[in-house]
Design a protein around this motif. Sequence first.
Motif, short mmCIF file in Angstrom:
data_model
loop_
_atom_site.label_atom_id
_atom_site.label_comp_id
_atom_site.label_asym_id
_atom_site.label_seq_id
_atom_site.Cartn_x
_atom_site.Cartn_y
_atom_site.Cartn_z
N LEU A 98 0.83 -1.21 0.00
CA LEU A 98 0.00 0.00 0.00
C LEU A 98 0.86 1.25 0.00
O LEU A 98 0.73 2.12 0.86
CB LEU A 98 -0.89 0.04 1.24
CG LEU A 98 -2.34 -0.34 1.10
CD1 LEU A 98 -3.11 -0.02 2.37
CD2 LEU A 98 -2.99 0.35 -0.08
N SER A 99 1.76 1.32 -0.95
CA SER A 99 2.60 2.51 -1.07
C SER A 99 2.65 2.89 -2.55
O SER A 99 1.83 2.40 -3.34
CB SER A 99 4.00 2.20 -0.51
OG SER A 99 4.73 3.40 -0.34
N VAL B 211 -17.25 13.55 -11.41
CA VAL B 211 -16.21 13.60 -10.37
C VAL B 211 -15.30 12.39 -10.53
O VAL B 211 -15.77 11.25 -10.52
CB VAL B 211 -16.82 13.60 -8.95
CG1 VAL B 211 -15.71 13.64 -7.90
CG2 VAL B 211 -17.77 14.78 -8.76
N ILE B 212 -14.00 12.64 -10.69
CA ILE B 212 -13.05 11.51 -10.83
C ILE B 212 -12.28 11.32 -9.53
O ILE B 212 -11.61 12.26 -9.08
CB ILE B 212 -12.05 11.75 -11.97
CG1 ILE B 212 -12.74 12.31 -13.23
CG2 ILE B 212 -11.27 10.49 -12.30
CD1 ILE B 212 -11.76 12.74 -14.33
N ILE B 213 -12.39 10.14 -8.94
CA ILE B 213 -11.55 9.82 -7.78
C ILE B 213 -10.67 8.65 -8.16
O ILE B 213 -10.72 8.18 -9.30
CB ILE B 213 -12.38 9.51 -6.50
CG1 ILE B 213 -13.27 8.27 -6.73
CG2 ILE B 213 -13.20 10.72 -6.06
CD1 ILE B 213 -13.77 7.64 -5.45
N ARG B 214 -9.86 8.16 -7.23
CA ARG B 214 -8.97 7.04 -7.55
C ARG B 214 -9.36 5.81 -6.73
O ARG B 214 -9.09 5.76 -5.53
CB ARG B 214 -7.53 7.45 -7.22
CG ARG B 214 -6.46 6.46 -7.62
CD ARG B 214 -6.28 6.43 -9.13
NE ARG B 214 -4.96 5.98 -9.45
CZ ARG B 214 -3.95 6.77 -9.77
NH1 ARG B 214 -4.13 8.07 -9.81
NH2 ARG B 214 -2.78 6.28 -10.06
N PRO B 215 -10.06 4.84 -7.37
CA PRO B 215 -10.42 3.65 -6.60
C PRO B 215 -9.17 2.84 -6.27
O PRO B 215 -8.22 2.81 -7.04
CB PRO B 215 -11.34 2.89 -7.56
CG PRO B 215 -10.97 3.36 -8.91
CD PRO B 215 -10.40 4.74 -8.79
N GLN B 216 -9.20 2.19 -5.12
CA GLN B 216 -8.12 1.28 -4.75
C GLN B 216 -8.76 -0.10 -4.59
O GLN B 216 -9.93 -0.26 -4.93
CB GLN B 216 -7.47 1.74 -3.44
CG GLN B 216 -7.04 3.18 -3.43
CD GLN B 216 -5.66 3.41 -4.02
OE1 GLN B 216 -4.76 2.61 -3.85
NE2 GLN B 216 -5.49 4.51 -4.74
N VAL C 234 8.11 -6.94 -0.23
CA VAL C 234 7.01 -6.06 0.16
C VAL C 234 6.73 -6.24 1.66
O VAL C 234 6.46 -7.34 2.11
CB VAL C 234 5.74 -6.39 -0.67
CG1 VAL C 234 4.61 -5.44 -0.31
CG2 VAL C 234 6.05 -6.32 -2.16
N VAL C 235 6.81 -5.13 2.39
CA VAL C 235 6.59 -5.18 3.84
C VAL C 235 5.11 -4.89 4.12
O VAL C 235 4.64 -3.80 3.75
CB VAL C 235 7.49 -4.14 4.55
CG1 VAL C 235 7.31 -4.24 6.06
CG2 VAL C 235 8.95 -4.30 4.15
N PRO C 236 4.38 -5.84 4.72
CA PRO C 236 2.96 -5.56 4.98
C PRO C 236 2.77 -4.28 5.79
O PRO C 236 3.60 -3.99 6.66
CB PRO C 236 2.50 -6.79 5.78
CG PRO C 236 3.48 -7.86 5.46
CD PRO C 236 4.79 -7.16 5.21
N HIS C 237 1.73 -3.55 5.51
CA HIS C 237 1.52 -2.31 6.28
C HIS C 237 0.98 -2.64 7.67
O HIS C 237 0.45 -3.73 7.91
CB HIS C 237 0.56 -1.38 5.53
CG HIS C 237 -0.84 -1.88 5.42
ND1 HIS C 237 -1.76 -1.76 6.44
CD2 HIS C 237 -1.49 -2.51 4.41
CE1 HIS C 237 -2.91 -2.28 6.07
NE2 HIS C 237 -2.77 -2.76 4.83
N PRO D 202 -0.78 5.67 -1.03
CA PRO D 202 -2.04 6.42 -0.99
C PRO D 202 -2.63 6.70 0.38
O PRO D 202 -3.72 7.26 0.45
CB PRO D 202 -2.98 5.46 -1.73
CG PRO D 202 -2.53 4.11 -1.29
CD PRO D 202 -1.03 4.22 -1.13
N THR D 203 -1.98 6.30 1.48
CA THR D 203 -2.70 6.35 2.76
C THR D 203 -2.61 7.72 3.46
O THR D 203 -3.39 7.99 4.37
CB THR D 203 -2.17 5.26 3.73
OG1 THR D 203 -0.76 5.47 3.90
CG2 THR D 203 -2.41 3.86 3.18
N GLY D 204 -1.63 8.55 3.09
CA GLY D 204 -1.49 9.88 3.70
C GLY D 204 -0.86 9.86 5.08
O GLY D 204 -0.80 10.88 5.76
#
Length: 362
Positions: free
Chosen positions: A118-119, A329-334, A136-139, A168-170
């Motif tokens: 999740l990066s 409206v455009i957002i970014r689905p994950q 990959v290190v799990p979050h 994407p998590t901020g």
Amino acid sequence: MNKFINIAKKSIFNINPYVPGKPIEEVEREYKIKNIIKLASNENPLGPSKLAIAAMKKKIKEVNLYPDSSVFYLRNTLSKYLNVPANMLMFGNGSNELEQLIAETFVNPGEEVLFSELSFVVYPIVTEIVSGHAVVVPHKNFKHDIDGFIDRLSDKTKLVFLCNPNNPTGTIITKKEFERFMKYVNHRIIVVLDEAYSEYARSPEYPNGIKYLKRYSNLIVLRTFSKIYGLAGLRIGYGIADKDIVDLIDRVRPPFNVNLLAQYAAEAALKDKKHIKNTLKTNNAGKKFLYRLFKRLNIDFIKTYANFIFVKFNRSSMEIFKKLLEKGVIIRPQQENYARITIGTKKDNLKLAKALKEIAEC
Ligand SMILES: Cc1ncc(COP(=O)(O)O)c(C=O)c1O
């Protein structure tokens, strides 16, 4: 079937191509609607600085000439602005290019590249391009798990990407966490602190990577003009690192990789304090507005240190994404119910609020 599949490098089939935020023009074409807002790629909703536009206008007649490959003027301005020697700076066609150049410079086939689950999605791509081995290190609660990183360091580790604030998590890696991690990293491992959103992260706990460069010569700090400076379309980012690292990366850097308009626009944008101040003000007000909105609509979210918010809907984010597209409206689905939404202007956020409320009601 692709006719060239048998002659292409096998390793490229491990790459999941980068999926960018859906462009406004595409939505206009597909849905036959106007006044679309894009809250999908963490761009500056106020646009570029007026000073940057003026600088580009001044230089536009010179685009028959190659740009200065050494990026002389911007290099010197940035060196004074950041208070770092000019020979510690490197420039890329977006910081994205620098990420690839770093991997090309340091990672031999099979060597390990660490980054968080999740990066930023470019880290696995550049790792595959150089035939590195992605670890990959799990979050941990949507944050970088520093202990998880420490546990996975090995004698094969060559490169570590830390995204701070994380896309994407901020979320952020704190000073304490970063310093603890660096205690376990030997100088043969290159650590990249990707600070594309650093200007938004106003917290005493947030480590400014530049302050650590003297202590850790194996550290590379990456920044960009695509986010707060509003120049994503020009493609210009920069890195700060030990001059010997910069020299090595320069060997693989394509000539003239930073275009002429970008160099002058970036220099002007850097000086436009008013634009930066307005952008931060808009972002803070928008953040508060969206937090309130999400609470009212029972949409889970994570406190952000950047210009976007990671949310969890109560149903598939792809479904909400499509419904929002119909409303312009455009957002970014994950994955699953998650999505990333860029904080917009007051007008943008109101449009998003109206659209989300309508969707919730039906
Ligand atoms: C964390 C992070 N790093 C790097 C980039 C690349 O930015 P650019 O290539 O536009 O400088 C992005 C863009 O979205 C990002 O989110």
